[in-house]
Scaffold this active site. Structure first.
Site, mmCIF file in Angstrom:
data_model
loop_
_atom_site.group_PDB
_atom_site.id
_atom_site.type_symbol
_atom_site.label_atom_id
_atom_site.label_comp_id
_atom_site.label_asym_id
_atom_site.label_seq_id
_atom_site.Cartn_x
_atom_site.Cartn_y
_atom_site.Cartn_z
ATOM 1 C CG ASP A 102 -1.654 1.276 1.425
ATOM 2 O OD1 ASP A 102 -2.424 1.622 0.520
ATOM 3 O OD2 ASP A 102 -1.463 1.951 2.453
ATOM 4 C CB THR A 104 -1.237 6.672 1.712
ATOM 5 O OG1 THR A 104 -1.333 7.253 0.416
ATOM 6 C CG2 THR A 104 -1.303 7.773 2.759
ATOM 7 C CG ASP A 302 -0.623 2.108 7.139
ATOM 8 O OD1 ASP A 302 -1.128 2.023 6.000
ATOM 9 O OD2 ASP A 302 -0.448 3.191 7.731
#
Length: 411
Positions: A102, A104, A302
Site C-alpha cells: 500500500d 500511503t 497499515d
C-alpha cells in the site's frame, strides 16, 4: 504473538507428523526382522541386535526438525522487530514471489500535509480551507486529518455541519447551513454533477505530475477551489524495494491516488508495477487476481482499508503503527518503523525453511546409517544409547544457527 507462533505448526510439520507413526511402525518391524534373523544363529545376539535397533532409531529428531526451527526463528525475528503470529506464515513467506505495498502510510511516511491552496473564484484561501476542514472534521481518512490539522494551525473556527456522508476512496459531503459542500476527487465530483473547466483540469494535471495529491472543493453546484497535499517516501523505501527486486521478487504499489501522483511519488523505487485509483474495496480483488496468475503474494499495509487485502494475501504484513484491524488481520507484524523489515522477514523465512529441510535430512540420514548397522549387530545397545541423542542434538544445534545467521545478515 511469539507464544502462539511457537505453538503453531507449519505445513511442513504436518507432513512430519503424518510420517512419524509409520516411522515407529517401521522401527518395530525392522527390530522384529532383526530378532528373527539372528535368533536362528544365537539368541543373545538376536536380543542385543533387536534392542540396538529399538534404541538407536530416533524419531525424536524428525519430530523436532520443524518446531525447533520455528521457535528459534520467531524469537530471532521478534528481537529484530519482526513478529510472526503463526508458524505457517514462515513457510508461506519463504515461497512469496510478489510483494504488494500500500502506498500511503506504508511506503510513505503517512503524514500528509496541505502544501498549497488555490481558489478558483472569489472565495479567499482561508475560507476555502475552513469550508473543507468543516466538512472533513468527522472523517477518519488521512487527507481529512491533514486538512483539519492545517485549519487548526491557522486557528480557524470550523462550522457546524449536518447530513455528513462519506464515500470511501472518493470524497465527503455535508451541509453548512443552506450551503452544501463537497470535498473529493475530480471523478467523484463529476459523478455528483459538477463541471470542471479545462483550466481547473490543467491545474490538477500540473500538481499531480509533481507528486501532489489534489482534492477539489465544491460549494453547491460550483467547484470553488483546490487543496494540494503531499506525502514523502520513507527513507528506507527505495532500499527495501531494491533488496526485494535483487532477490528476484516482483513488487507492486497499490494506491487510491491518481496515476500521475503515484508515478511521481514512487519514481525513486525503480522498475516496479504501479496500480493507481484502486478503491479500498478493490484491493483484495487485485491480490486475488495476482494469485490467479500463479503468484504467491505478500501484502504490506497499515490502514483499515488494507485489512481485506491482508487477509486475502498468502502472507499479510502490517506495520505495527497502523490500525488495530490491520494488525489483527496480518500474519506478520513489523514493530519497528522500518520498512526494510519486510526484506528481513523474507530472509528469515527463507533461512527457516532451509534449516527445516536440513534438519529433516539430518534426522533421516542418521537413521539410514545407524539402523542398518544395528541390524547387522555392529552396534551394541550401549553404543546405540550414546549415539541416539546425537541426532536430536544436531537438529537443535542447526536450528540455533538461524538466530545467529539472521542477525548477522540483517545487521
Amino acid at each position: 504473538l511469539m507464544d502462539e507462533a511457537q505453538a503453531s505448526k507449519a505445513p511442513i510439520q504436518s507432513l512430519a507428523d503424518r510420517i512419524v507413526p509409520w516411522f515407529v511402525l517401521a522401527t518395530l518391524t525392522l527390530a522384529t526382522i532383526t530378532f528373527l534373523y539372528w535368533w536362528q544363529f544365537d539368541f543373545e545376539t538376536a536380543l542385543l541386535a533387536a534392542t540396538s535397533v529399538l534404541v538407536v532409531t530416533c524419531p525424536c529428531a524428525f519430530g523436532l526438525a520443524t518446531p525447533m526451527s520455528v521457535a528459534v526463528a520467531t524469537g530471532a525475528g521478534a528481537s529484530r522487530g519482526v513478529l510472526v503470529k503463526r508458524g505457517e506464515a514462515l513457510e508461506q513467506l519463504s515461497r512469496v514471489n510478489h510483494v504488494v505495498f500500500d502506498k500511503t502510510g506504508t511506503l510513505t511516511e503517512g503524514r500528509l500535509r496541505v502544501s498549497h491552496l488555490e481558489s478558483f473564484g472569489d472565495l479567499d484561501e482561508t475560507e476555502l480551507l475552513r469550508l473543507a476542514a468543516s466538512v472533513e472534521q468527522h472523517s477518519e481518512h488521512g487527507i481529512a486529518t491533514a486538512i483539519c490539522d492545517s485549519a487548526k494551525q491557522k486557528r480557524l473556527q470550523l462550522a457546524e455541519i449536518s447530513g455528513f456522508v462519506s464515500t470511501p476512496g472518493k470524497g465527503v459531503k455535508a451541509s453548512i447551513g443552506n450551503q452544501q459542500v463537497r470535498v473529493g476527487t475530480a471523478a467523484w465530483l463529476r459523478e455528483q454533477g459538477m463541471s470542471i473547466s479545462s483550466e481547473q483540469a490543467q491545474q490538477l494535471t500540473v500538481n499531480e505530475s509533481q507528486g501532489v495529491s489534489c482534492v477539489l472543493v465544491a460549494s453547491d453546484d460550483e467547484v470553488v477551489g483546490l487543496l494540494g497535499l503531499m506525502d514523502e517516501l520513507r527513507e528506507d523505501a527505495a532500499n527495501t524495494v531494491q533488496l526485494l527486486l535483487a532477490a528476484g521478487l516482483k513488487v507492486t504499489v497499490l494506491s487510491g491516488d491518481r496515476q500521475a501522483v503515484v508515478d511521481a511519488v514512487t519514481a525513486p523505487l525503480g522498475d516496479i508495477s504501479r496500480q493507481a485509483e484502486v478503491l479500498p474495496q478493490d484491493k483484495s480483488a487485485v491480490i486475488r487476481q495476482l494469485q490467479q496468475q500463479g503468484d504467491v503474494v505478500a501484502m504490506v499495509g497499515d490502514g483499515i482499508n488494507d485489512a481485506p487485502a491482508l487477509i486475502q494475501a498468502d502472507v499479510g504484513m502490517a506495520m505495527a503503527s497502523g490500525t488495530d484491524v490491520s494488525v489483527e488481520s496480518a500474519d506478520v507484524v513489523l514493530s519497528h518503523q522500518e520498512l526494510n523489515k519486510v526484506a528481513e522477514a523474507r530472509q528469515l523465512a527463507s533461512r527457516t525453511l532451509k534449516t527445516i529441510r536440513q534438519n529433516i535430512v539430518l534426522s533421516i540420514s542418521y537413521n539410514v546409517i545407524m539402523v542398518p548397522l544395528a541390524m547387522m549387530a555392529l552396534v551394541s545397545p550401549l553404543v546405540a544409547a550414546i549415539t541416539m541423542p546425537m541426532s536430536s542434538l544436531l537438529v537443535i544445534a542447526n536450528a540455533a544457527r538461524i538466530g545467529r545467521i539472521f542477525k548477522k545478515r540483517a545487521g
